[in-house]
Design an enzyme around this catalytic site. Sequence first.
Site, short mmCIF file in Angstrom:
data_model
loop_
_atom_site.label_atom_id
_atom_site.label_comp_id
_atom_site.label_asym_id
_atom_site.label_seq_id
_atom_site.Cartn_x
_atom_site.Cartn_y
_atom_site.Cartn_z
N TYR A 101 0.86 -1.18 0.00
CA TYR A 101 0.00 0.00 0.00
C TYR A 101 0.89 1.23 0.00
CZ TYR A 101 -3.06 3.76 1.60
OH TYR A 101 -3.73 4.96 1.70
N GLU A 189 -4.18 7.39 -3.61
CA GLU A 189 -3.93 6.10 -2.97
C GLU A 189 -3.77 5.00 -4.01
OE1 GLU A 189 -6.31 4.62 0.67
OE2 GLU A 189 -7.30 3.66 -1.03
#
Length: 375
Positions: A101, A189
């Site tokens: 991530y 993101e």
Amino acid sequence: MKLYEYQARKLFTRYGIESAPGIVAFNPYEAAEAARKLGGACAVKAQVLVGGRGKAGGVKIASSPEEAHTHAGNILGMTIKSLPVRKVLVSKAVEIEREYYIGITIDRSGKSITLIASASGGVDIEQLARVEPLKVHRLAINPLKGVSDEETKGMLQKVFKKKELLTQAMDTAKSLFKLFMENDCSLVEINPYALTKSGELIALDAKIVIDENGMFKHENLEGMRNREEYGPDELEARAWGLSFINMEGNIGCIVNGAGLAMATMDIIKLFGGSPANFLDVGGSSSPEKVLHAFEIISHNKGVKAILINIFGGITRCDDIAKGILQAKKEMDLSIPLVIRLIGTNEKEGRALLKEAGIEAHEDLAKAVQKVVEFM
């Protein structure tokens, strides 16, 4: 302003962030054709402006165009968190070695732009931060100085252990920050940020949220605005220069100024009430804007009373009063109104209301207590 994944990927491409090739499809036949063009296995992904689509069955792997057709047929028309799926992204599948991530957001408690990275990608990062906080690494970034190579490397090497992966992650972090700053984002993101079998880190998903307050600087992004993100009342409010958000309470609110609107909702809660909406009529409200504010609130049949809280600076209290009287005249306002009116031209505003037999309070606490009594 939220972007669909396929829109966010386009912005990623502009900033040199690699993602898997993909084609948007609006029906099963287009999905099958997209799969043929891409070749090999594909992911058929629902395009909705909420998370949780995978758990809801909105992401499927297709090994052939025929299977892509079937999956698209099942996904299109699904409802995910009350939002209908009207398009899918057919994305070339890749062999994944590991999922990471990486993202940049605004940490409001820390009052900073923050780079976030984790070796546990593909899951809800907020849930991971609550359950296993040590797996989520953060770095505050000075917006004036930008990404510091030394500090960023120090943080990212906790996640990307190999030198070649760290180099790629550093480049991605710099590109994400550039995208974030140049487009007035509140979130960028990549989840998952996937390590492929060939040793490359690529974006298998893309999420971007742009601050509405910065959109006036980005005409190039206006075409990416999605009406699905807004309810009909919010769209109507936008057309009249009002800021409006529906809520679940039963006290309608008409206020001038975003800060005062937030404080008004807090005070309503303090006295045991429940606000039905956020509505900021702005700094220079004409009577027509006030009328339209009443019309928008009237769409919510759960509203039992309306609180008008005006602290006039640029906003003129007599304009607000004229708008209230116009609304009383043109609409069937059968629910109680409680008015708090102070500031610019308040004497003139009070006189107009008094002539029509309407009381205007000066004390906000008393006005809120009064409106809560109607619940």
